[in-house]
Design a protein around this motif. Structure first.
Motif, PDB file in Angstrom:
ATOM      1  N   GLU A  63       0.833  -1.196   0.000  1.00  0.00           N
ATOM      2  CA  GLU A  63       0.000   0.000   0.000  1.00  0.00           C
ATOM      3  C   GLU A  63       0.868   1.246   0.000  1.00  0.00           C
ATOM      4  OE1 GLU A  63      -3.961   1.650   2.403  1.00  0.00           O
ATOM      5  OE2 GLU A  63      -2.712   0.085   3.279  1.00  0.00           O
ATOM      6  N   SER A  64       0.457   2.247  -0.761  1.00  0.00           N
ATOM      7  CA  SER A  64       1.170   3.527  -0.785  1.00  0.00           C
ATOM      8  C   SER A  64       0.218   4.643  -0.376  1.00  0.00           C
ATOM      9  CB  SER A  64       1.752   3.806  -2.171  1.00  0.00           C
ATOM     10  OG  SER A  64       0.729   3.868  -3.142  1.00  0.00           O
ATOM     11  N   PHE A  65       0.807   5.748   0.045  1.00  0.00           N
ATOM     12  CA  PHE A  65       0.025   6.881   0.535  1.00  0.00           C
ATOM     13  C   PHE A  65       0.427   8.139  -0.228  1.00  0.00           C
ATOM     14  CE2 PHE A  65       0.505   3.622   3.761  1.00  0.00           C
ATOM     15  CZ  PHE A  65      -0.806   3.385   4.125  1.00  0.00           C
ATOM     16  N   ARG A  66       0.061   9.286   0.279  1.00  0.00           N
ATOM     17  CA  ARG A  66       0.285  10.520  -0.475  1.00  0.00           C
ATOM     18  C   ARG A  66       1.765  10.774  -0.741  1.00  0.00           C
ATOM     19  NH1 ARG A  66      -2.903  15.178   2.598  1.00  0.00           N
ATOM     20  NH2 ARG A  66      -1.998  14.066   4.357  1.00  0.00           N
ATOM     21  N   GLU A  67       2.611  10.513   0.249  1.00  0.00           N
ATOM     22  CA  GLU A  67       4.046  10.743   0.095  1.00  0.00           C
ATOM     23  C   GLU A  67       4.762   9.414  -0.093  1.00  0.00           C
ATOM     24  OE1 GLU A  67       5.738  13.181   3.105  1.00  0.00           O
ATOM     25  OE2 GLU A  67       4.155  14.691   3.025  1.00  0.00           O
ATOM     26  N   VAL A  68       5.082   9.100  -1.335  1.00  0.00           N
ATOM     27  CA  VAL A  68       5.791   7.867  -1.668  1.00  0.00           C
ATOM     28  C   VAL A  68       7.279   8.183  -1.784  1.00  0.00           C
ATOM     29  CG1 VAL A  68       6.084   6.052  -3.386  1.00  0.00           C
ATOM     30  CG2 VAL A  68       3.792   6.928  -2.863  1.00  0.00           C
ATOM     31  N   PRO A  69       8.142   7.440  -1.116  1.00  0.00           N
ATOM     32  CA  PRO A  69       9.581   7.677  -1.255  1.00  0.00           C
ATOM     33  C   PRO A  69       9.987   7.684  -2.723  1.00  0.00           C
ATOM     34  CG  PRO A  69       9.184   6.134   0.535  1.00  0.00           C
ATOM     35  CD  PRO A  69       7.856   6.360  -0.133  1.00  0.00           C
ATOM     36  N   PRO A  70      10.769   8.665  -3.154  1.00  0.00           N
ATOM     37  CA  PRO A  70      11.106   8.803  -4.580  1.00  0.00           C
ATOM     38  C   PRO A  70      11.863   7.621  -5.155  1.00  0.00           C
ATOM     39  CG  PRO A  70      12.403  10.315  -3.213  1.00  0.00           C
ATOM     40  CD  PRO A  70      11.337   9.752  -2.339  1.00  0.00           C
ATOM     41  N   VAL A  71      12.463   6.796  -4.311  1.00  0.00           N
ATOM     42  CA  VAL A  71      13.227   5.656  -4.803  1.00  0.00           C
ATOM     43  C   VAL A  71      12.356   4.697  -5.613  1.00  0.00           C
ATOM     44  CG1 VAL A  71      12.887   4.209  -2.743  1.00  0.00           C
ATOM     45  CG2 VAL A  71      14.941   3.918  -4.137  1.00  0.00           C
ATOM     46  N   PHE A  72      11.056   4.652  -5.344  1.00  0.00           N
ATOM     47  CA  PHE A  72      10.180   3.729  -6.075  1.00  0.00           C
ATOM     48  C   PHE A  72      10.087   4.110  -7.555  1.00  0.00           C
ATOM     49  CE2 PHE A  72       8.806   2.840  -1.753  1.00  0.00           C
ATOM     50  CZ  PHE A  72       8.624   1.465  -1.780  1.00  0.00           C
ATOM     51  N   GLN A  73       9.943   5.390  -7.820  1.00  0.00           N
ATOM     52  CA  GLN A  73       9.829   5.832  -9.209  1.00  0.00           C
ATOM     53  C   GLN A  73      11.128   5.577  -9.962  1.00  0.00           C
ATOM     54  OE1 GLN A  73       8.706   9.941  -9.643  1.00  0.00           O
ATOM     55  NE2 GLN A  73       8.581   9.830 -11.878  1.00  0.00           N
ATOM     56  N   THR A  74      12.242   5.856  -9.303  1.00  0.00           N
ATOM     57  CA  THR A  74      13.545   5.630  -9.938  1.00  0.00           C
ATOM     58  C   THR A  74      13.777   4.155 -10.205  1.00  0.00           C
ATOM     59  OG1 THR A  74      14.427   7.556  -8.746  1.00  0.00           O
ATOM     60  CG2 THR A  74      16.019   5.995  -9.680  1.00  0.00           C
ATOM     61  N   ALA A  75      13.458   3.333  -9.209  1.00  0.00           N
ATOM     62  CA  ALA A  75      13.694   1.895  -9.339  1.00  0.00           C
ATOM     63  C   ALA A  75      12.824   1.281 -10.433  1.00  0.00           C
ATOM     64  CB  ALA A  75      13.435   1.208  -8.001  1.00  0.00           C
ATOM     65  N   ARG A  76      11.587   1.749 -10.558  1.00  0.00           N
ATOM     66  CA  ARG A  76      10.693   1.186 -11.576  1.00  0.00           C
ATOM     67  C   ARG A  76      11.280   1.361 -12.971  1.00  0.00           C
ATOM     68  NH1 ARG A  76       8.827  -1.310 -14.659  1.00  0.00           N
ATOM     69  NH2 ARG A  76       6.667  -1.833 -15.213  1.00  0.00           N
ATOM     70  N   LYS A  77      11.882   2.497 -13.222  1.00  0.00           N
ATOM     71  CA  LYS A  77      12.478   2.752 -14.537  1.00  0.00           C
ATOM     72  C   LYS A  77      13.694   1.863 -14.762  1.00  0.00           C
ATOM     73  CE  LYS A  77      10.997   7.596 -14.712  1.00  0.00           C
ATOM     74  NZ  LYS A  77      11.458   9.018 -14.735  1.00  0.00           N
ATOM     75  N   LEU A  78      14.514   1.698 -13.734  1.00  0.00           N
ATOM     76  CA  LEU A  78      15.743   0.925 -13.877  1.00  0.00           C
ATOM     77  C   LEU A  78      15.479  -0.573 -14.024  1.00  0.00           C
ATOM     78  CD1 LEU A  78      18.053   2.729 -11.279  1.00  0.00           C
ATOM     79  CD2 LEU A  78      18.138   2.894 -13.779  1.00  0.00           C
ATOM     80  N   LEU A  79      14.437  -1.057 -13.359  1.00  0.00           N
ATOM     81  CA  LEU A  79      14.176  -2.496 -13.380  1.00  0.00           C
ATOM     82  C   LEU A  79      13.534  -2.953 -14.691  1.00  0.00           C
ATOM     83  CD1 LEU A  79      12.961  -2.994  -9.708  1.00  0.00           C
ATOM     84  CD2 LEU A  79      15.046  -3.901 -10.743  1.00  0.00           C
ATOM     85  N   GLY A  80      12.789  -2.079 -15.306  1.00  0.00           N
ATOM     86  CA  GLY A  80      12.257  -2.364 -16.631  1.00  0.00           C
ATOM     87  C   GLY A  80      11.498  -3.670 -16.732  1.00  0.00           C
ATOM     88  N   GLU A  81      11.943  -4.558 -17.629  1.00  0.00           N
ATOM     89  CA  GLU A  81      11.215  -5.788 -17.913  1.00  0.00           C
ATOM     90  C   GLU A  81      11.380  -6.853 -16.825  1.00  0.00           C
ATOM     91  OE1 GLU A  81      12.344  -7.160 -21.751  1.00  0.00           O
ATOM     92  OE2 GLU A  81      11.380  -5.487 -22.820  1.00  0.00           O
TER      93      GLU A  81
END
Length: 377
Positions: free
Chosen positions: A225-243
């Motif tokens: 579960e995520s809330f209003r303030e999501v640690p920015p590492v999630f957005q960065t990691a999603r791009k790097l992990l890709g497929e």
């Protein structure tokens, strides 16, 4: 026995606890819950709102034998507002978490008014139940420190009273069907927790990044579960992990959540704060290999009957050992030998948390508190 259960924050693990227990319990349950939003507001208004609801139902002829509430309710306030016949019921306060030690980014952000509410609730209850011994000890130590900070009237004598009436009653789970016989390749690593800093996602993604740089072959699911303030590492990691990503984010229904657990080969925790670890225990029941930091409630939760934790399922909490252990587990999984011939050795440690095994003890606890034989009620 007729149980009146009050939950100001009727969602997540709080709801799962009441739903799981009441579905198997021999007792009759009246569960009154409020929507799981705005937890501070829920703690503030719940005594008023819930007492109004209970008073209306009591006026309509309903009655109960015991009162059960979570730590989110100001029990002392509720007792002062509710019908006297309800106020005198024996009461259990169940602590899923507490506001004395719940993580904040800076200690100056902690609102001690909510921490003090936890104290008055514990004092107003006839018994105080905690989901782990780790939690019980941490709460009592933090309470001693909190009261010592008060300018006067520190109520230090009540610490021993609360300690004497506090017991450990574990969170239960419904076992998740295993998918062990049809594991897909490459191996799948799962991280399942709230998307907040106290679960230390930064360490997890650093470990995954290092494994990727070493050309290790694996997939990854990151749920929770995520809330209003999501640690920015999630957005960065999603791009790097890709497929490599199989699942990402909150699973909207229970079936999707259970599927995410069942398809995982390894469940990893990097938490800095954990009083039980429901997702980890559920993933283990589904056949995932646990790799957990040797701290918090984890050694207790995965302890053997003799109280010792099985070291093979832990790392020392450092990034270096997490990467090293994951590297070794991925190598075993690539050769279809993750469990080295003993696939049930982790699952057997969590069977005691299955509701069918746990509920008799919980029901007996209410019986003893009410001081009567359930068969006579």
């Amino acid at each position: 026995m007729r149980v009146l259960a009050l939950e100001p924050y009727h969602g997540g693990s709080h709801r799962a606890f009441l739903d799981g227990w009441s579905s198997v319990s021999r007792h009759s349950w009246s569960v009154i819950g409020l929507p799981p939003h705005q937890w501070k507001w829920r703690m503030r208004h719940a005594p008023l709102t819930l007492s109004d609801i209970v008073n209306e139902r009591a006026a309509g002829g309903e009655s109960w034998d015991v009162l059960f509430c979570s730590d989110m309710l100001s029990l002392a306030e509720f007792k002062g507002l509710v019908d006297p016949e309800v106020a005198k019921l024996p009461a259990v306060a169940y602590f899923h978490e507490n506001q004395l030690t719940y993580p904040v980014r800076r200690e100056s952000e902690r609102d001690i008014h909510f921490a003090f509410t936890n104290f008055t609730t514990a004092r107003a209850a006839d018994e105080v139940w905690f989901n782990s011994e780790f939690h019980r000890q941490e709460f009592l130590q933090a309470l001693q420190s909190l009261l010592a900070r008060m300018p006067d009237f520190t109520w230090s004598e009540t610490l021993s009273e609360i300690k004497d009436k506090s017991v450990v009653r574990s969170q239960g789970i419904s076992p998740v069907a295993s998918n062990a016989g049809v594991r897909a390749k490459p191996p799948l690593i799962l991280w399942a927790a709230r998307w907040e800093h106290d679960k230390n996602p930064e360490m997890f993604f650093k470990a995954i990044s290092l494994l990727s740089s070493e050309a290790k072959v694996f997939r990854v699911s990151v749920i929770g579960e995520s809330f209003r303030e999501v640690p920015p590492v999630f957005q960065t990691a999603r791009k790097l992990l890709g497929e490599r990503v199989v699942r990402w984010g909150y699973q909207e229904n229970r079936q999707d959540y259970e599927t995410a657990l069942a398809e995982a080969d390894i469940i990893v925790s990097t938490a800095d704060h954990e009083f039980f670890g429901v997702s980890a225990v559920e993933a283990i029941s589904a056949g995932a290999y646990p790799l957990l930091p040797h701290r918090l409630a984890y050694p207790e939760v995965l302890g053997t009957k003799g109280g010792r934790a099985n070291g093979q399922f832990f790392y020392d909490g450092s990034l270096e050992q997490l990467v090293r252990r994951l590297d070794g587990l991925l190598t075993l999984a690539e050769h279809d030998n993750l469990w080295e011939g003993s696939p049930d050795r982790a699952c057997s440690l969590v069977e005691r948390y299955y509701w069918e095994n746990l509920v008799p003890e919980l029901d007996d606890g209410l019986d003893r508190l009410a001081g009567g034989d359930d068969s006579a009620r």
